[in-house]
Design an enzyme around this catalytic site. Structure first.
Site, mmCIF file in Angstrom:
data_model
loop_
_atom_site.group_PDB
_atom_site.id
_atom_site.type_symbol
_atom_site.label_atom_id
_atom_site.label_comp_id
_atom_site.label_asym_id
_atom_site.label_seq_id
_atom_site.Cartn_x
_atom_site.Cartn_y
_atom_site.Cartn_z
ATOM 1 N N ASP A 122 0.900 -1.210 -0.040
ATOM 2 C CA ASP A 122 0.095 0.087 0.205
ATOM 3 C C ASP A 122 0.858 1.209 -0.156
ATOM 4 O OD1 ASP A 122 -2.272 -1.547 -0.353
ATOM 5 O OD2 ASP A 122 -3.243 -0.887 1.642
ATOM 6 N N TYR A 125 -1.822 5.637 -2.228
ATOM 7 C CA TYR A 125 -3.106 5.644 -1.992
ATOM 8 C C TYR A 125 -3.627 6.586 -2.947
ATOM 9 C CZ TYR A 125 -2.974 2.907 2.310
ATOM 10 O OH TYR A 125 -2.727 1.897 2.987
ATOM 11 N N ASN A 160 -3.011 -4.026 -1.722
ATOM 12 C CA ASN A 160 -4.088 -4.246 -2.611
ATOM 13 C C ASN A 160 -4.282 -2.747 -3.245
ATOM 14 O OD1 ASN A 160 -4.297 -4.077 0.461
ATOM 15 N ND2 ASN A 160 -6.559 -3.157 -0.090
ATOM 16 N N HIS A 279 -8.520 -5.711 9.739
ATOM 17 C CA HIS A 279 -8.722 -6.743 8.738
ATOM 18 C C HIS A 279 -8.627 -8.237 9.196
ATOM 19 C CE1 HIS A 279 -7.325 -2.840 6.311
ATOM 20 N NE2 HIS A 279 -8.208 -3.217 5.773
ATOM 21 N N HIS A 296 -0.883 -3.759 6.000
ATOM 22 C CA HIS A 296 -2.411 -3.911 5.637
ATOM 23 C C HIS A 296 -3.136 -3.380 6.885
ATOM 24 C CE1 HIS A 296 -5.678 -5.085 3.404
ATOM 25 N NE2 HIS A 296 -6.284 -5.815 4.223
ATOM 26 N N ASP A 297 -3.042 -3.893 8.062
ATOM 27 C CA ASP A 297 -3.720 -3.260 9.187
ATOM 28 C C ASP A 297 -2.761 -1.890 9.645
ATOM 29 O OD1 ASP A 297 -5.966 -4.380 9.778
ATOM 30 O OD2 ASP A 297 -5.106 -5.990 10.810
#
Ligand SMILES: *[C@@H]1O[C@H](CO)[C@@H](O)[C@H](O)[C@H]1NC(C)=O
Ligand SMILES: *[C@@H]1O[C@H](CO)[C@@H](O)[C@H](O)[C@H]1NC(C)=O
Ligand SMILES: *[C@@H]1O[C@H](CO)[C@@H](O)[C@H](O)[C@H]1NC(C)=O
Length: 372
Positions: A122, A125, A160, A279, A296-297
């Site tokens: 990530d 963004y 993602n 998540h 992710h988290d």
């Protein structure tokens, strides 16, 4: 420092980068802690603690935790052999405290004499990059991580959100022409020698240990991303049909883990395997590795359960945070969790790995040493 990275898998012209990382940033630095530095730091932290005794509670907490790290380092009297930072979930044009975290990474990176930075995905963004010339690359990366200690190779995987834009752009050599530090691949392996003892870097026998790091592309494994959606599109270009893709990735990782004779084995990817963040858990890593590191988290977290030898480490605090935590109990093995921004520093010798989480103020919140 002795850091020679050997990258396997997709070998494009990156040797120049690797050499730059191995020589430019690592020579002439004292590593995690030389003798003199450790003594100075001890004196310094003693002074700080004395001041803190009269000061605010927060000041006391922060300095006490910093001295944990410093005392460990000085008591061992040995140089750390390999030092690096891990950050995830960051690229927001400096907003949501991204710039503050970047500043603290620069300071800690300088203190530790880091050899490289790892990004666990990530990176940009909200929807990755639009292409190799997207100005978000400089506005969220080059113009943000400007500290001199961060002018070293950034080994990155995709998350993602990166797949929601032009994923191939981040993987391309063309983008690295905008900033030589950038090295992003779907799946790759790095190997670094580890030495024990002061002056050991000139002694090949003292450097016979090593760490292998296996970078893994987790995003294609998430079912939900493959469901048809009018609002979310994922850039699966360059991948095999899904079942084939997943199987070949797993086989590749497994083969490389089997073949590895390294003292330490880390797997790094974007998604959580164990987490109490919003998540949550993903399926278990089957192989015996020392550590799985992810983002992710948007939290900092260390999980070690009694039913597994693997340490699960989340460093997803590069910018926006505060999505909430799930409730958890003793079985979850939560050793530490911080809901807020920050990053991870890893300092290694041949026989130990010191993990330290820093918050948005650069305060060392938690540190943990894993010995072999
Ligand atoms: C930035 O960090 C501070 C300290 O943790 C926090 O209070 C503030 O809410 C953060 N700002 C954002 C936008 O996350
Ligand atoms: C990106 O910019 C360079 C330099 O201006 C140009 O040569 C190249 O064609 C551009 N690439 C794309 C995909 O727009
Ligand atoms: C998504 O849509 C495509 C084309 O409309 C279709 O072939 C595919 O089966 C759909 N996938 C799912 C998971 O529904």
């Amino acid at each position: 420092m002795t850091s020679q990275a050997s990258a396997e898998a997709p070998l494009l012209p990156i040797s120049a980068q690797l050499q730059k990382a191995a020589s430019g940033q690592s020579l002439g630095r004292s590593g995690c802690h030389s003798w003199k530095r450790a003594a100075l730091i001890c004196l310094f932290s003693f002074g700080l603690i004395a001041v803190a005794a009269y000061g605010l509670k927060t000041a006391l907490q922060s300095r006490a935790s910093q001295s944990i790290l410093q005392n460990r380092a000085s008591s061992s009297l040995s140089e750390y052999s390999l030092n690096f930072l891990v950050v995830g979930d960051w690229g927001r044009h400096g907003l949501y405290n991204q710039s503050l975290v970047a500043t603290q990474m620069g300071k800690v990176g300088d203190e530790l004499g880091i050899q490289f930075v790892i990004s666990v995905g990530d990176n940009f963004y909200d929807r990755g990059l639009t292409g190799v010339n997207d100005s978000a690359f400089s506005e969220s990366f080059s113009d943000i991580y400007t500290a001199s200690s961060l002018q070293t190779t950034w080994y990155a995987v995709l998350g993602n959100h990166d797949y929601m834009g032009d994923a191939l752009a981040q993987l391309s050599d063309e983008i690295a022409q905008h900033d030589w530090r950038w090295f992003c691949r779907r799946q790759f392996q790095l190997s670094f020698p580890l030495c024990n003892g002061v002056n050991s870097r000139h002694n090949a026998e003292a450097c016979s240990d090593s760490v292998d790091m296996f970078f893994f592309d987790t995003t294609p494994f998430i079912d939900a991303y493959w469901e048809n959606s009018t609002t979310k599109h994922y850039d699966w270009r360059g991948l095999a049909p899904r079942a084939e893709q997943l199987q070949s990735q797993l086989q590749d990782l497994d083969a490389k883990l089997q073949a590895s004779t390294a003292t330490w084995k880390f797997v790094l990817g974007h998604h959580t395997i164990r987490s109490i963040g919003s998540h949550g858990d993903m399926s278990e890593l089957k192989s015996e590795v020392d550590m799985y590191v992810n983002g992710h988290d948007h939290i900092l977290q260390h999980i070690k359960r009694t039913d597994s030898a693997i340490h699960f480490v989340t460093s997803g605090g590069g910018s926006k945070s505060y999505a909430g935590l799930r409730s958890y109990d003793d079985d979850d093995g939560v050793q530490f969790v911080h809901e807020g921004q920050g990053f991870l520093a890893v300092c290694m010798t041949a026989t130990s790995a010191l993990l330290t989480f820093y918050d948005v103020y650069g305060v060392a919140l938690y540190s943990y040493t894993k010995d072999l």
